[in-house]
Design a protein around this motif. Sequence first.
Motif, PDB file in Angstrom:
ATOM      1  N   VAL A  93       1.081  -1.284  -0.101  1.00 16.15           N
ATOM      2  CA  VAL A  93       0.118  -0.090  -0.025  1.00 16.15           C
ATOM      3  C   VAL A  93       1.058   0.993  -0.083  1.00 16.15           C
ATOM      4  O   VAL A  93       0.313   2.331  -0.202  1.00 16.15           O
ATOM      5  N   ARG A 143      -5.705  -1.229  -0.333  1.00 15.56           N
ATOM      6  CA  ARG A 143      -5.595   0.337  -0.719  1.00 15.56           C
ATOM      7  C   ARG A 143      -7.119   0.508  -0.016  1.00 15.56           C
ATOM      8  O   ARG A 143      -7.080   0.776   0.917  1.00 15.56           O
ATOM      9  N   VAL A 149       1.212   5.050  -6.059  1.00 18.88           N
ATOM     10  CA  VAL A 149       1.020   3.536  -6.504  1.00 18.88           C
ATOM     11  C   VAL A 149      -0.075   4.277  -8.144  1.00 18.88           C
ATOM     12  O   VAL A 149      -0.666   4.968  -8.295  1.00 18.88           O
ATOM     13  N   PRO A 178      -2.307   3.463 -10.554  1.00 21.86           N
ATOM     14  CA  PRO A 178      -4.118   2.940 -10.472  1.00 21.86           C
ATOM     15  C   PRO A 178      -3.827   2.344 -12.512  1.00 21.86           C
ATOM     16  O   PRO A 178      -4.319   1.907 -12.511  1.00 21.86           O
ATOM     17  N   GLU A 216      -3.668  -1.735  -4.599  1.00 24.89           N
ATOM     18  CA  GLU A 216      -4.885  -0.556  -4.705  1.00 24.89           C
ATOM     19  C   GLU A 216      -5.571  -0.965  -4.463  1.00 24.89           C
ATOM     20  O   GLU A 216      -6.334   0.100  -3.776  1.00 24.89           O
ATOM     21  N   SER A 217      -5.571  -2.448  -4.538  1.00 29.33           N
ATOM     22  CA  SER A 217      -7.095  -3.261  -4.264  1.00 29.33           C
ATOM     23  C   SER A 217      -7.167  -3.318  -2.905  1.00 29.33           C
ATOM     24  O   SER A 217      -8.134  -2.982  -1.118  1.00 29.33           O
ATOM     25  N   ALA A 219      -0.976  -2.261 -10.387  1.00 28.86           N
ATOM     26  CA  ALA A 219      -1.589  -2.221  -9.045  1.00 28.86           C
ATOM     27  C   ALA A 219      -2.582  -2.254  -8.763  1.00 28.86           C
ATOM     28  O   ALA A 219      -3.120  -2.170  -7.649  1.00 28.86           O
ATOM     29  N   CYS A 220      -2.945  -3.868  -8.754  1.00 27.61           N
ATOM     30  CA  CYS A 220      -4.298  -4.445  -8.911  1.00 27.61           C
ATOM     31  C   CYS A 220      -4.534  -4.395  -7.218  1.00 27.61           C
ATOM     32  O   CYS A 220      -5.693  -4.684  -6.591  1.00 27.61           O
ATOM     33  N   GLY A 252       3.343   1.659  -1.889  1.00 26.48           N
ATOM     34  CA  GLY A 252       4.029   1.854  -3.559  1.00 26.48           C
ATOM     35  C   GLY A 252       5.495   2.860  -3.215  1.00 26.48           C
ATOM     36  O   GLY A 252       6.420   1.783  -2.651  1.00 26.48           O
TER      37      GLY A 252
END
Length: 348
Positions: free
Chosen positions: A153, A184, A170, A172, A181-182, A177-178, A155
């Motif tokens: 998370v 997060r 990060v 997106p 970001e998920s 980043a899947c 990055g």
Amino acid sequence: MQRHPIEAADMAAIVDGFGIDWAPLAGRTVCITGAAGFLPAYMVETMLYLNETRALGIRVLALARSRPGFERRFAHHAGRSDLVFIEQDISQPFTLDEQPDYIIHAASQASPKYYSSDPVGTLSANTLGTAALLELARRSHSRGFLYFSSSEVYGQPSRVPTAEGDYGVVDPTNVRACYAESKRMGENMCVSWHHQHGVPVKIVRPFHTYGPRMQLDDGRVYADFVAAILRGENIALKSDGLATRAFCYSADAVAGFWRVLLEGAPGAAYNIGNPDGEISMRALGQLLVGLYPEKGLTLSYVERAAGDNYMPSAVARGCPDIARAAALGWQPRTSLADGFRRTIESYL
């Protein structure tokens, strides 16, 4: 069948060696997702060990996608009434007849090889699954909810060692980043359900963790290294090996997860890692080779094979600031040499 002696020693260390008050779990029902996975399985083992040694009477609802995988992982516990298997892909709609007192959401595709081959599946468990479990916690008036997030998370972290507020960039639009970001978004879901509905969420952000029963074919560098040692092969490094990561032995990390669930502040996130275990990939390879000089192994450099789905991180250095977890009374205690030797010998 019984636990491997190294795993049995790890359970004793977790239960007796970190000063955790286990009384809140007595007579409770605990739902844990991803139960057959590397780290959540050690949490399941912890609860079963507590039932064996302290007669706590914990009922474990173990959710996993694959019955065969679950039965292989817990074959030595077949027939136990305190371990209930529920076959469930957590990203799909589900109902649970029971109201768990505690929920541990650890189902996630954490290996970088999945970020390219199954980004939708990767992000779904961290978002759709998290929302469903938070609703279950709300309806059940659960006493505690533990969300497994990740050091990803951060990055490109703004500071190293990295504390819980040191976020970086990060991208997106990068498919890798899947995962970050998920995770997060899952964290924000947790604090939102806590804010709006009072769900007592706690968040852990594991840094690189290794130990017995980690998957040796998941594409991560250190897993490849351990697999090579077990096969008696030279370690093949697929980069310049200068990136550093901080490695934490699984028993230490799992004790940290329990400490956060049982004593952490609701709505807060905690780094769980070992800053003393920071090492470059090159030095780690050399360390592992040096643990077994009788094998006569070496460290070599090779190109990744064409079509390799592994998506490397752009982060050159990763190391946690664990002051927040340390304030709860948790500290990792296993050295790299001891931890990796225990890991390798657990497969023998």
